[in-house]
Design a protein around this motif. Structure first.
Motif, PDB file in Angstrom:
ATOM      1  N   ASP A  14      13.983   6.983   5.848  1.00  0.00           N
ATOM      2  CA  ASP A  14      15.172   6.647   5.062  1.00  0.00           C
ATOM      3  C   ASP A  14      14.888   6.647   3.563  1.00  0.00           C
ATOM      4  O   ASP A  14      15.734   7.023   2.762  1.00  0.00           O
ATOM      5  CB  ASP A  14      15.713   5.274   5.476  1.00  0.00           C
ATOM      6  CG  ASP A  14      16.242   5.300   6.912  1.00  0.00           C
ATOM      7  OD1 ASP A  14      16.668   6.386   7.341  1.00  0.00           O
ATOM      8  OD2 ASP A  14      16.205   4.255   7.569  1.00  0.00           O
ATOM      9  N   THR A  15      13.692   6.209   3.158  1.00  0.00           N
ATOM     10  CA  THR A  15      13.375   6.128   1.727  1.00  0.00           C
ATOM     11  C   THR A  15      12.068   6.860   1.445  1.00  0.00           C
ATOM     12  O   THR A  15      11.301   7.213   2.352  1.00  0.00           O
ATOM     13  CB  THR A  15      13.216   4.660   1.292  1.00  0.00           C
ATOM     14  OG1 THR A  15      12.112   4.109   1.982  1.00  0.00           O
ATOM     15  CG2 THR A  15      14.480   3.859   1.559  1.00  0.00           C
ATOM     16  N   PHE A  16      11.813   7.059   0.170  1.00  0.00           N
ATOM     17  CA  PHE A  16      10.590   7.734  -0.265  1.00  0.00           C
ATOM     18  C   PHE A  16       9.358   6.891   0.065  1.00  0.00           C
ATOM     19  O   PHE A  16       8.329   7.427   0.462  1.00  0.00           O
ATOM     20  CB  PHE A  16      10.671   8.016  -1.778  1.00  0.00           C
ATOM     21  CG  PHE A  16       9.441   8.687  -2.321  1.00  0.00           C
ATOM     22  CD1 PHE A  16       9.190  10.026  -2.062  1.00  0.00           C
ATOM     23  CD2 PHE A  16       8.528   7.979  -3.103  1.00  0.00           C
ATOM     24  CE1 PHE A  16       8.057  10.637  -2.554  1.00  0.00           C
ATOM     25  CE2 PHE A  16       7.406   8.592  -3.593  1.00  0.00           C
ATOM     26  CZ  PHE A  16       7.161   9.931  -3.322  1.00  0.00           C
ATOM     27  N   ASP A  17       9.484   5.578  -0.085  1.00  0.00           N
ATOM     28  CA  ASP A  17       8.358   4.688   0.215  1.00  0.00           C
ATOM     29  C   ASP A  17       7.956   4.778   1.677  1.00  0.00           C
ATOM     30  O   ASP A  17       6.772   4.772   2.013  1.00  0.00           O
ATOM     31  CB  ASP A  17       8.703   3.251  -0.150  1.00  0.00           C
ATOM     32  CG  ASP A  17       8.887   3.064  -1.650  1.00  0.00           C
ATOM     33  OD1 ASP A  17       8.257   3.828  -2.409  1.00  0.00           O
ATOM     34  OD2 ASP A  17       9.663   2.158  -2.046  1.00  0.00           O
ATOM     35  N   GLN A  18       8.933   4.870   2.566  1.00  0.00           N
ATOM     36  CA  GLN A  18       8.618   5.026   3.979  1.00  0.00           C
ATOM     37  C   GLN A  18       7.897   6.342   4.244  1.00  0.00           C
ATOM     38  O   GLN A  18       6.963   6.413   5.043  1.00  0.00           O
ATOM     39  CB  GLN A  18       9.899   4.951   4.819  1.00  0.00           C
ATOM     40  CG  GLN A  18      10.515   3.574   4.882  1.00  0.00           C
ATOM     41  CD  GLN A  18      11.827   3.573   5.637  1.00  0.00           C
ATOM     42  OE1 GLN A  18      12.348   4.639   5.992  1.00  0.00           O
ATOM     43  NE2 GLN A  18      12.362   2.382   5.879  1.00  0.00           N
ATOM     44  N   ALA A  21       4.307   6.024   3.102  1.00  0.00           N
ATOM     45  CA  ALA A  21       3.564   5.194   4.041  1.00  0.00           C
ATOM     46  C   ALA A  21       3.197   5.979   5.288  1.00  0.00           C
ATOM     47  O   ALA A  21       2.061   5.890   5.781  1.00  0.00           O
ATOM     48  CB  ALA A  21       4.380   3.961   4.399  1.00  0.00           C
ATOM     49  N   ARG A  22       4.113   6.786   5.814  1.00  0.00           N
ATOM     50  CA  ARG A  22       3.812   7.602   6.990  1.00  0.00           C
ATOM     51  C   ARG A  22       2.721   8.621   6.701  1.00  0.00           C
ATOM     52  O   ARG A  22       1.827   8.841   7.518  1.00  0.00           O
ATOM     53  CB  ARG A  22       5.080   8.302   7.479  1.00  0.00           C
ATOM     54  CG  ARG A  22       6.039   7.360   8.184  1.00  0.00           C
ATOM     55  CD  ARG A  22       7.290   8.042   8.587  1.00  0.00           C
ATOM     56  NE  ARG A  22       7.115   8.873   9.779  1.00  0.00           N
ATOM     57  CZ  ARG A  22       8.083   9.579  10.344  1.00  0.00           C
ATOM     58  NH1 ARG A  22       9.299   9.550   9.811  1.00  0.00           N
ATOM     59  NH2 ARG A  22       7.858  10.281  11.412  1.00  0.00           N
ATOM     60  N   VAL A  23       2.784   9.256   5.522  1.00  0.00           N
ATOM     61  CA  VAL A  23       1.768  10.246   5.155  1.00  0.00           C
ATOM     62  C   VAL A  23       0.405   9.574   4.996  1.00  0.00           C
ATOM     63  O   VAL A  23      -0.616  10.082   5.465  1.00  0.00           O
ATOM     64  CB  VAL A  23       2.178  10.991   3.863  1.00  0.00           C
ATOM     65  CG1 VAL A  23       1.035  11.822   3.316  1.00  0.00           C
ATOM     66  CG2 VAL A  23       3.382  11.875   4.137  1.00  0.00           C
ATOM     67  N   GLU A  24       0.367   8.407   4.354  1.00  0.00           N
ATOM     68  CA  GLU A  24      -0.900   7.697   4.178  1.00  0.00           C
ATOM     69  C   GLU A  24      -1.490   7.291   5.524  1.00  0.00           C
ATOM     70  O   GLU A  24      -2.696   7.422   5.743  1.00  0.00           O
ATOM     71  CB  GLU A  24      -0.703   6.469   3.290  1.00  0.00           C
ATOM     72  CG  GLU A  24      -0.509   6.799   1.832  1.00  0.00           C
ATOM     73  CD  GLU A  24      -0.243   5.564   0.990  1.00  0.00           C
ATOM     74  OE1 GLU A  24      -0.093   4.464   1.544  1.00  0.00           O
ATOM     75  OE2 GLU A  24      -0.159   5.720  -0.250  1.00  0.00           O
ATOM     76  N   ASP A  25      -0.652   6.820   6.429  1.00  0.00           N
ATOM     77  CA  ASP A  25      -1.140   6.430   7.751  1.00  0.00           C
ATOM     78  C   ASP A  25      -1.730   7.624   8.495  1.00  0.00           C
ATOM     79  O   ASP A  25      -2.810   7.548   9.081  1.00  0.00           O
ATOM     80  CB  ASP A  25      -0.008   5.803   8.579  1.00  0.00           C
ATOM     81  CG  ASP A  25       0.417   4.448   8.046  1.00  0.00           C
ATOM     82  OD1 ASP A  25      -0.372   3.839   7.284  1.00  0.00           O
ATOM     83  OD2 ASP A  25       1.541   4.007   8.376  1.00  0.00           O
ATOM     84  N   SER A  26      -1.019   8.736   8.464  1.00  0.00           N
ATOM     85  CA  SER A  26      -1.518   9.918   9.180  1.00  0.00           C
ATOM     86  C   SER A  26      -2.796  10.446   8.516  1.00  0.00           C
ATOM     87  O   SER A  26      -3.713  10.905   9.200  1.00  0.00           O
ATOM     88  CB  SER A  26      -0.446  10.998   9.240  1.00  0.00           C
ATOM     89  OG  SER A  26      -0.142  11.460   7.941  1.00  0.00           O
TER      90      SER A  26
END
Length: 142
Positions: A14-18, A21-26
């Motif tokens: 929904d947002t850029f921050d999300q 966060a997904r890219v950093e986790d992966s």
């Protein structure tokens, strides 16, 4: 909305921050998998072996070439010491007469200069004198 757009919209953050966060986790998951994998360990070990072998080979090659150049330098010094000095060799020789050679060279050089001058003069002639009037078509020559 269609089924495809609904499924795509549910997967998009929904947002850029999300999204960040997904890219950093992966990225972190991938990095930990690479660090813990046996293939990465093997690749690191192989790279270390290749690097040390290359360094040792280059060092050994440098030592070998240094020794060979030292041997060649010693041979060169011995060869130079065995040759007689140039001044002693010149003193022992009898002087050769050089008068005929010099005269011959001066004659050949003089002939070449004279030949060049004659050739230049034969190619560069003076222009014909300027006519008093331009030629005409109605004139008839005899």
């Amino acid at each position: 909305m269609t089924r495809v757009t609904e499924s795509l919209s549910s997967q998009l953050p929904d947002t850029f921050d999300q999204a960040v966060a997904r890219v950093e986790d992966s990225f972190e998951e991938t990095a930990t998998r690479i660090k813990e994998s046996d293939a990465a360990d093997n690749a690191r070990r192989i790279a270390a072996v290749v690097a040390t072998a290359t360094a040792r080979g280059a060092g050994q090659l440098g030592l070998f070439l240094g020794r060979q150049s030292a041997v060649l330098a010693k041979k060169g010094v011995e060869c130079a010491k065995s040759l007689p000095a140039k001044s002693a060799a010149r003193a022992e020789r009898e002087p050769k007469p050089r008068g005929r050679k010099r005269i011959g060279l001066f004659v050949i050089a003089g002939v070449a200069v004279i030949g060049g001058a004659v050739f230049y003069k034969s190619r560069h002639r003076e222009h014909p004198p300027v006519a008093s009037a331009p030629p005409r078509v109605d004139e008839q020559t005899a």
